[in-house]
Write a protein that holds these residues in place. Structure first.
Motif, PDB file in Angstrom:
ATOM      1  N   LYS A   2       0.828  -1.199   0.000  1.00 51.71           N
ATOM      2  CA  LYS A   2       0.000   0.000   0.000  1.00 51.71           C
ATOM      3  C   LYS A   2       0.871   1.263   0.000  1.00 51.71           C
ATOM      4  CE  LYS A   2      -3.510   2.235   2.847  1.00 51.71           C
ATOM      5  NZ  LYS A   2      -4.394   2.053   4.014  1.00 51.71           N
ATOM      6  N   THR A   3       1.899   1.262   0.835  1.00 57.87           N
ATOM      7  CA  THR A   3       2.784   2.425   0.917  1.00 57.87           C
ATOM      8  C   THR A   3       3.490   2.660  -0.411  1.00 57.87           C
ATOM      9  OG1 THR A   3       3.137   1.988   3.264  1.00 57.87           O
ATOM     10  CG2 THR A   3       4.707   3.441   2.191  1.00 57.87           C
ATOM     11  N   ASN A   4       3.961   1.585  -1.034  1.00 59.90           N
ATOM     12  CA  ASN A   4       4.616   1.711  -2.342  1.00 59.90           C
ATOM     13  C   ASN A   4       3.652   2.256  -3.388  1.00 59.90           C
ATOM     14  OD1 ASN A   4       6.977   0.667  -1.285  1.00 59.90           O
ATOM     15  ND2 ASN A   4       6.555  -1.410  -1.978  1.00 59.90           N
ATOM     16  N   ARG A   5       2.427   1.732  -3.372  1.00 65.10           N
ATOM     17  CA  ARG A   5       1.414   2.175  -4.347  1.00 65.10           C
ATOM     18  C   ARG A   5       1.086   3.649  -4.134  1.00 65.10           C
ATOM     19  NH1 ARG A   5      -2.398  -1.040  -2.923  1.00 65.10           N
ATOM     20  NH2 ARG A   5      -3.551   0.492  -1.713  1.00 65.10           N
ATOM     21  N   GLN A   6       0.889   4.042  -2.883  1.00 68.06           N
ATOM     22  CA  GLN A   6       0.541   5.436  -2.613  1.00 68.06           C
ATOM     23  C   GLN A   6       1.697   6.378  -2.940  1.00 68.06           C
ATOM     24  OE1 GLN A   6      -1.199   5.613   1.338  1.00 68.06           O
ATOM     25  NE2 GLN A   6      -3.167   4.891   0.565  1.00 68.06           N
ATOM     26  N   GLU A  23      -7.539   7.082 -15.598  1.00 67.71           N
ATOM     27  CA  GLU A  23      -6.211   7.446 -16.093  1.00 67.71           C
ATOM     28  C   GLU A  23      -5.146   7.089 -15.063  1.00 67.71           C
ATOM     29  OE1 GLU A  23      -3.885  11.448 -17.685  1.00 67.71           O
ATOM     30  OE2 GLU A  23      -6.038  11.537 -17.338  1.00 67.71           O
ATOM     31  N   LEU A  24      -5.429   7.366 -13.796  1.00 67.43           N
ATOM     32  CA  LEU A  24      -4.496   7.033 -12.721  1.00 67.43           C
ATOM     33  C   LEU A  24      -4.302   5.520 -12.634  1.00 67.43           C
ATOM     34  CD1 LEU A  24      -2.686   7.833 -10.390  1.00 67.43           C
ATOM     35  CD2 LEU A  24      -4.728   7.987  -8.939  1.00 67.43           C
ATOM     36  N   SER A  25      -5.389   4.773 -12.736  1.00 67.52           N
ATOM     37  CA  SER A  25      -5.318   3.307 -12.706  1.00 67.52           C
ATOM     38  C   SER A  25      -4.438   2.781 -13.840  1.00 67.52           C
ATOM     39  CB  SER A  25      -6.711   2.688 -12.829  1.00 67.52           C
ATOM     40  OG  SER A  25      -7.490   3.003 -11.708  1.00 67.52           O
ATOM     41  N   ALA A  26      -4.612   3.333 -15.020  1.00 68.82           N
ATOM     42  CA  ALA A  26      -3.823   2.896 -16.180  1.00 68.82           C
ATOM     43  C   ALA A  26      -2.339   3.181 -15.971  1.00 68.82           C
ATOM     44  CB  ALA A  26      -4.332   3.583 -17.441  1.00 68.82           C
ATOM     45  N   LEU A  27      -2.025   4.339 -15.420  1.00 72.47           N
ATOM     46  CA  LEU A  27      -0.622   4.684 -15.174  1.00 72.47           C
ATOM     47  C   LEU A  27      -0.019   3.788 -14.093  1.00 72.47           C
ATOM     48  CD1 LEU A  27      -0.921   8.561 -15.430  1.00 72.47           C
ATOM     49  CD2 LEU A  27       0.311   7.056 -17.008  1.00 72.47           C
ATOM     50  N   GLU A  29      -1.000   0.676 -13.443  1.00 73.03           N
ATOM     51  CA  GLU A  29      -0.841  -0.640 -14.048  1.00 73.03           C
ATOM     52  C   GLU A  29       0.369  -0.683 -14.975  1.00 73.03           C
ATOM     53  OE1 GLU A  29      -4.492  -2.261 -15.573  1.00 73.03           O
ATOM     54  OE2 GLU A  29      -5.479  -2.027 -13.632  1.00 73.03           O
ATOM     55  N   LYS A  30       0.624   0.410 -15.656  1.00 71.45           N
ATOM     56  CA  LYS A  30       1.807   0.510 -16.520  1.00 71.45           C
ATOM     57  C   LYS A  30       3.090   0.334 -15.702  1.00 71.45           C
ATOM     58  CE  LYS A  30       4.120   3.828 -19.531  1.00 71.45           C
ATOM     59  NZ  LYS A  30       4.137   5.215 -19.957  1.00 71.45           N
ATOM     60  N   ASP A  31       3.036   0.779 -14.434  1.00 69.90           N
ATOM     61  CA  ASP A  31       4.193   0.659 -13.535  1.00 69.90           C
ATOM     62  C   ASP A  31       4.163  -0.626 -12.706  1.00 69.90           C
ATOM     63  OD1 ASP A  31       5.555   2.979 -14.277  1.00 69.90           O
ATOM     64  OD2 ASP A  31       4.393   4.230 -12.906  1.00 69.90           O
ATOM     65  N   GLY A  32       3.247  -1.554 -13.049  1.00 74.56           N
ATOM     66  CA  GLY A  32       3.243  -2.856 -12.408  1.00 74.56           C
ATOM     67  C   GLY A  32       2.322  -3.026 -11.216  1.00 74.56           C
ATOM     68  N   PHE A  33       1.483  -2.046 -10.935  1.00 68.93           N
ATOM     69  CA  PHE A  33       0.540  -2.138  -9.820  1.00 68.93           C
ATOM     70  C   PHE A  33      -0.819  -2.576 -10.348  1.00 68.93           C
ATOM     71  CE2 PHE A  33       3.730   0.830  -8.359  1.00 68.93           C
ATOM     72  CZ  PHE A  33       3.913   0.490  -7.026  1.00 68.93           C
ATOM     73  N   ARG A  34      -1.332  -3.689  -9.828  1.00 69.71           N
ATOM     74  CA  ARG A  34      -2.670  -4.145 -10.200  1.00 69.71           C
ATOM     75  C   ARG A  34      -3.643  -3.527  -9.216  1.00 69.71           C
ATOM     76  NH1 ARG A  34      -3.380  -8.740 -13.569  1.00 69.71           N
ATOM     77  NH2 ARG A  34      -5.364  -8.849 -12.471  1.00 69.71           N
ATOM     78  N   VAL A  35      -4.553  -2.704  -9.705  1.00 70.49           N
ATOM     79  CA  VAL A  35      -5.477  -1.977  -8.830  1.00 70.49           C
ATOM     80  C   VAL A  35      -6.905  -2.072  -9.346  1.00 70.49           C
ATOM     81  CG1 VAL A  35      -3.755  -0.316  -8.011  1.00 70.49           C
ATOM     82  CG2 VAL A  35      -5.068   0.201 -10.055  1.00 70.49           C
ATOM     83  N   THR A  36      -7.839  -1.870  -8.427  1.00 73.86           N
ATOM     84  CA  THR A  36      -9.250  -1.758  -8.784  1.00 73.86           C
ATOM     85  C   THR A  36      -9.657  -0.298  -8.608  1.00 73.86           C
ATOM     86  OG1 THR A  36     -10.034  -2.138  -6.527  1.00 73.86           O
ATOM     87  CG2 THR A  36      -9.705  -4.101  -7.914  1.00 73.86           C
TER      88      THR A  36
END
Length: 80
Positions: A2-6, A23-27, A29-36
């Motif tokens: 969570k800390t890394n993602r934030q 747009e934030l989700s796509a960016l 995911e581009k950096d390797g974070f799978r998010v909802t």
């Protein structure tokens, strides 16, 4: 995680004019974070991000805390 993602969210919005959660989700995911969408929404709330107006219309996410710190610094300099 969570800390890394934030931390990455803050980095992303400081380098890009992110207008939407999608747009934030796509960016992320581009950096390797799978998010909802729920995760992104929660992170935005926890980080106290806000939308600010862009010149020419539209809005983008910004870190409210750094804006407040910058304003405090400017007012402190004016008062001195």
């Amino acid at each position: 995680m969570k800390t890394n993602r934030q931390s990455k969210i803050i980095e992303i919005i400081q380098k890009n004019e992110v207008e939407t959660q999608d747009e934030l989700s796509a960016l992320l995911e581009k950096d390797g974070f799978r998010v909802t969408q729920a995760t992104v929404s929660r992170d935005i709330r926890e980080l106290k991000l806000t939308k600010i107006s862009k010149p020419g219309g539209g809005s983008r996410y910004a870190v409210l805390q750094s804006v407040d710190q910058e304003m405090s610094r400017k007012y402190t300099n004016v008062l001195r």
